[in-house]
Design an enzyme around this catalytic site. Sequence first.
Site: not given
Ligand code: UDP
Ligand code: MN
Length: 277
Positions: A103, A189, A213
């Site tokens: 998201d 993933d 990112h």
């Molecule tokens: N997400 C989720 N549950 C959580 C935290 C994150 O489903 O408790 C989802 C979030 O909406 C996003 C993805 O997992 O689509 C990755 O989360 P985020 O960007 O915060 O963390 P990243 O893994 O990129 O550091």
């Molecule tokens: Mn993220």
Amino acid sequence: HNNAVYKNEVKLSEVFVSVKTTGKFHASRIPILLETWVVMGRDAVHFFTDVEDEELKSKILPGRLINTNCSARHTRAALCCKMSLEFDMFLASKRKWFCHVDDDTYLNIPALLRLLKQYNSTGDWYLGKPSLNHPLEIKDIEYPKQKTAFWFATGAGFCVSRGLALKMMPYAGGGRLRSVCEKVRLPDDCSIGFIIYYYMKKELTVVPGFHSHLEGLWLIKPRDLENHITFSYGQSGHATNVVRVGGFSQGSDPTRFRSIHCHLYPNLPQCANIEKD
Ligand code: UDP
Ligand code: MN
């Protein structure tokens, strides 16, 4: 891309785009998506979350906000629970392509369709980009003294063809993805990548235009934005990691998604009075 021969026309309605989200991000992350790329991708987009949200529901097509009832946590089990339902709903949808994004992702819909056209959805295709610069290595599940090494596409953006997804059903369908995640102790993933490599014997096709990112987003050339498929935003150390594109001020567009959107669709009314890059 203009010179490529496209044999496999793909319509938006033939693509299943799943956006993984969670209750706490409905207010902070989803509105910018609804104002930008989701307008163009409306017919394809499905949101997978973990709470009921009538307000969000009213802003998207009927049936496109799926409350997975998975736990609202950033744990392997919770994330695999969501991905498992995304996969099952894709299979049930009969669409040609399953494309998953987080998201915090801008999905360039025309670029996505141009990408998918280059592959046959009845074939076995796993398209995406690794976030690591080496294959992931784990203990082999059948021969624990051996190792298995494979590439996986980061969950911030990847696509799987229906042909491959159908073959994955015995391993990933009907909630079985969740068991694989537990067996290999990997997140959603990575587990998708594992199933494709280990059971399907297929390799990831690396598509450079997917940008999470985890990479330096400032490296993307503004003039080339239209050819890239996903963009994201985030923190990298103390600096913000965002696409460098002119348009709205950093204050009014911290994610740069509004500016990217205007760069791609300069004739939209909301893009009338901004500085063009
Ligand atoms: N997400 C989720 N549950 C959580 C935290 C994150 O489903 O408790 C989802 C979030 O909406 C996003 C993805 O997992 O689509 C990755 O989360 P985020 O960007 O915060 O963390 P990243 O893994 O990129 O550091
Ligand atoms: Mn993220």
